[in-house]
Design an enzyme around this catalytic site. Structure first.
Site, PDB file in Angstrom:
ATOM      1  N   GLU A 269       0.882  -1.110   0.012  1.00 18.81           N
ATOM      2  CA  GLU A 269      -0.077   0.043  -0.075  1.00 18.81           C
ATOM      3  C   GLU A 269       0.842   1.136   0.109  1.00 18.81           C
ATOM      4  O   GLU A 269       0.196   2.247   0.387  1.00 18.81           O
ATOM      5  CB  GLU A 269      -1.026   0.036   1.337  1.00 18.81           C
ATOM      6  CG  GLU A 269      -2.364  -0.618   0.813  1.00 18.81           C
ATOM      7  CD  GLU A 269      -2.327  -2.170   0.692  1.00 18.81           C
ATOM      8  OE1 GLU A 269      -3.378  -2.736   0.164  1.00 18.81           O
ATOM      9  OE2 GLU A 269      -1.593  -2.772   1.246  1.00 18.81           O
TER      10      GLU A 269
ATOM     11  N   ARG B  39       2.654  -8.624   4.094  1.00 21.76           N
ATOM     12  CA  ARG B  39       1.881  -8.064   3.514  1.00 21.76           C
ATOM     13  C   ARG B  39       2.464  -7.434   2.328  1.00 21.76           C
ATOM     14  O   ARG B  39       3.156  -6.498   2.318  1.00 21.76           O
ATOM     15  CB  ARG B  39       1.044  -6.878   4.076  1.00 21.76           C
ATOM     16  CG  ARG B  39       0.145  -6.041   3.239  1.00 21.76           C
ATOM     17  CD  ARG B  39      -1.269  -6.585   3.266  1.00 21.76           C
ATOM     18  NE  ARG B  39      -2.185  -5.795   2.374  1.00 21.76           N
ATOM     19  CZ  ARG B  39      -3.234  -5.754   2.007  1.00 21.76           C
ATOM     20  NH1 ARG B  39      -3.902  -7.297   2.002  1.00 21.76           N
ATOM     21  NH2 ARG B  39      -4.183  -4.874   1.488  1.00 21.76           N
TER      22      ARG B  39
ATOM     23  N   HIS C  75      -1.944   4.191  -2.013  1.00 20.99           N
ATOM     24  CA  HIS C  75      -3.026   5.208  -1.848  1.00 20.99           C
ATOM     25  C   HIS C  75      -2.940   6.557  -2.787  1.00 20.99           C
ATOM     26  O   HIS C  75      -4.031   7.284  -3.098  1.00 20.99           O
ATOM     27  CB  HIS C  75      -2.742   5.860  -0.371  1.00 20.99           C
ATOM     28  CG  HIS C  75      -3.157   4.992   0.806  1.00 20.99           C
ATOM     29  ND1 HIS C  75      -4.205   4.311   0.598  1.00 20.99           N
ATOM     30  CD2 HIS C  75      -2.279   4.787   1.676  1.00 20.99           C
ATOM     31  CE1 HIS C  75      -4.306   3.528   1.800  1.00 20.99           C
ATOM     32  NE2 HIS C  75      -3.132   3.862   2.491  1.00 20.99           N
TER      33      HIS C  75
ATOM     34  N   LYS D 233     -23.536   0.800  -9.395  1.00 17.40           N
ATOM     35  CA  LYS D 233     -23.894   0.618  -7.852  1.00 17.40           C
ATOM     36  C   LYS D 233     -24.886  -0.678  -7.672  1.00 17.40           C
ATOM     37  O   LYS D 233     -25.892  -0.555  -6.988  1.00 17.40           O
ATOM     38  CB  LYS D 233     -24.912   1.895  -7.572  1.00 17.40           C
ATOM     39  CG  LYS D 233     -23.661   3.127  -7.171  1.00 17.40           C
ATOM     40  CD  LYS D 233     -24.742   4.357  -6.520  1.00 17.40           C
ATOM     41  CE  LYS D 233     -23.497   5.345  -6.302  1.00 17.40           C
ATOM     42  NZ  LYS D 233     -24.101   6.388  -5.520  1.00 17.40           N
TER      43      LYS D 233
END
Length: 654
Positions: A170, A220, A258, A425
């Site tokens: 990340e 990770r 991010h 959605k």
């Protein structure tokens, strides 16, 4: 259905996990706050019960002060936090669960303006999502950090964690060392691929030595950075093998930084949309591999486990703490599915707020919103079958009250029934399915196609009437407005839309409507608003991706204008900057300019008759559609009946 692998145990060193599901790391935004300690512990303890996830991983716990990601982080370097961690692990073990500590350092993602300590990184390169450039780590700094990681591993074991996870994904510090995008060093810690792997592997070696051979260590690993000129696919596979060779027990595959401009976890990403990289890594290593990202369905998880060893489901356990228990009991329709909206979880985390869940506002409030039968059972009448009313009905019924719900239309769901028509959605289907199942399970009487009068309600002698009557589209004052159509008419398919479309309103509804039209055909779409920016009101973690997709499909946007007249041929506007009038041609003008409360005046007589009344959701406060607030308010009046305000309804933060 018959589960193939979901509930198969797996051994990790001396630790046996009863199933193949990990609850992945989530920062709750309440860590390190003494008055929130009970809330944090209750959150994990509830999910640690029988048939909970095989292993839970905490939000990142900093290995050193400058590594905090911002507000509200636990740190292995603080004695008080160690006491909190010990209390946490004791509570989890008491419930029969297993929990791992994530060893964390934010690197250049640290918020120095919040921590008061300059951020550090392999090289002094500012992240595009931060204001300040980090300080470059010296050789001594790096060696000290390795000891900090080792000490964190030792302390994690001492305070009772069952395993540790090294956060190497990340875009945080370890990932920054591995990537050529962020590591421009010319010493032994940077440059070639081999040198860029040196710090990540040194961390792994230091932690392994500190915790011993009998203790599980998870790594990770970033499967795809999704930032320009970063680690290649070939390097990722090679690094995975190096991690295996350096004694990691599990590889947990993360996706994206991010700062990446590629969506990875929002609703617009297909379920398990990035799973191939985990499958590729599985082909290269012999140790177990965990797949992650947009896995919110146990049936899908079981399918993936035919090729992978474990799956990580983080936010799905925000949405439903009993996800696996319901799965094992074959009650799949009772699962409150994560819809990947990010509105109360990631958006809250990045805003420094406590994390919760749009479809489950009880998340993070388990310590005070307890499921137990109410001391005094009441008769509750709920008017309106949108999500506010549905949650009010569900929560009251769960606490043992008798509930009757009235919905004026032919189906429950309210605005969700429009939203679920939008291609990105479709997950909203799950929420409507969940409430349909829950109301039936809990014995709620549902009356469709029925709008009760005040007299009818009074005949039932209710203890509480909940007015969740929702909203109606706002009709702006524009000459010729009768020539326009409303967004519900378009989304419901009641009206046909021409090729050239003007949408008046560029907030969340306007953006959703544009996505709907893009999917339906070749439209030329122009979104307008009097002032402000496109997409205002959308969540921080999803807004950029939605707008990026609209622009990619040619949707245009204009602001700083006045609406003069809607004509047969389009719309006349005046540019606020130049004062110049302009006629814009359009086949269809659609109104998506907000909503107004749909609260019938006749229900005012209920209060005059001495009946307690709660007004919630859009009926209380219209504005931009806000499902997060609506569902929260529906739950709150059940769990905190003392909060109900009959005469004056103040805005209450969700």
């Amino acid at each position: 259905m018959k589960w193939k692998s979901l509930f198969e145990p797996i051994n990790i060193r001396n630790l046996t996990l009863p199933n193949r599901v990990m609850m992945g790391s989530m920062h709750l935004g309440i860590e390190g706050i003494p008055e929130k300690e009970d809330a944090m512990i209750a959150f994990y303890a509830e999910r640690a019960g029988e048939n909970g996830p095989g292993l839970m991983v905490t939000g990142g716990i900093s290995v050193s002060p400058e590594g905090d990601g911002g507000h509200h982080f636990l740190g292995f370097y603080r004695d008080q936090d160690l006491k909190t961690m010990n209390r946490l692990t004791t509570s989890v073990h008491k419930e029969g669960g297993r929990i791992a500590a994530q060893l964390f350092h934010a690197g250049r993602y640290a918020y120095s303006e919040l921590t008061g300590i300059p951020s550090v990184a392999p090289s002094p390169l500012r992240s595009p999502i931060h204001k300040e450039a980090p300080t470059e780590l010296s050789e001594l700094d790096i060696l000290n950090l390795l000891e900090s990681y080792a000490e964190a591993g030792r302390k994690a074991k001492e305070v009772g964690f069952d395993a540790v996870e090294i956060m190497g994904s990340e875009g945080y510090l370890i990932n920054q060392f591995l990537s050529p995008t962020t590591n421009k060093r010319t010493d032994q810690w940077g440059g070639s691929f081999e040198k860029r792997t040196r710090f990540p592997l040194a961390v792994l070696q230091a932690v392994r030595k500190a915790v011993g051979d009998d203790y599980p260590v998870i790594y990770r690993l970033s499967g795809m950075d999704l930032v320009p000129h970063s680690t290649t696919h070939e390097e990722t596979l090679a690094f995975a093998k190096l991690v295996e060779e350096n004694d990691a027990d599990l590889l947990n595959i993360g996706i994206g930084w991010h700062e990446s401009t590629t969506p990875t976890i929002s609703m617009m990403v297909p379920r398990a949309g990035f799973i191939q990289i985990a499958l590729d890594i599985k082909e290269e290593v012999a140790i177990p591999v965990i797949g992650s990202n947009r896995i919110n369905d146990p049936v899908l998880a079981d399918e993936l486990l035919q090729k992978l060893d474990m799956v990580s489901m983080a936010r799905p356990f925000l949405a439903d703490s009993n996800l696996l228990r319901k799965s094992k009991n074959q009650s799949l329709d009772q699962i409150n599915t994560c819809i990947a909206c990010n509105q109360a979880c990631l958006d809250h985390a990045f805003e420094g707020k406590a994390v919760s869940c749009l479809v489950n506002p009880r998340a993070g409030r388990e310590h005070k919103w307890v499921y137990k039968k109410a001391n005094t059972l009441k008769k509750i009448l709920v008017i309106g079958g949108g999500v506010a009313g549905l949650e009010a009905a569900r929560s009251h019924a769960e606490l043992g009250h008798t509930v009757v719900l009235y919905e004026a239309s032919e189906a429950i769901g309210g605005q969700f029934n429009l939203a679920r028509r939008i291609p990105i959605k479709k997950e909203f289907d799950e929420t409507v399915r969940y409430y349909t199942t829950e109301l039936k399970r809990l014995g709620v009487t549902v009356n469709l196609n029925h709008k009760p009068s005040t007299e009818e309600l009074l005949e039932h002698s209710p203890d509480l009437v909940v007015l969740a009557t929702g909203v109606v589209p706002r009709k702006p004052v524009i000459s010729g407005v009768e020539r326009a159509v409303s967004y519900p008419e378009v989304l419901s398919g009641a009206v046909a839309v021409g090729k050239k479309v003007i949408i008046i309103g560029a907030g969340g509804i306007g953006c959703d409507l544009s996505h709907y039209l893009i999917e339906k055909g070749e439209h030329e779409i122009l979104m307008l608003r009097r002032n402000g920016r496109m997409g205002e009101g959308l969540g921080k973690t999803t807004k950029w991706a939605m707008l990026q997709d609209l622009k990619k499909h040619g949707v245009k946007f204009r602001t700083n204008l006045h609406y003069e007249e809607i004509t047969e041929e389009g719309l006349v506007i005046t540019d606020s900057t130049t004062g110049k009038k302009e006629h814009i041609e359009a086949d269809t003008v659609v109104l998506a300019a907000g909503q107004e409360s749909n609260l019938p005046e006749e229900y005012n007589r209920l209060t005059d008759s001495g009946i307690q009344v709660a007004v919630i959701g859009g009926a209380r406060l219209a504005g931009e559609l806000d499902a997060k607030r609506a569902i929260y308010e529906g739950a709150k009046i059940a769990f905190e009946p003392q909060s109900i305000q009959t005469k004056q309804h103040q805005k209450d933060g969700a």
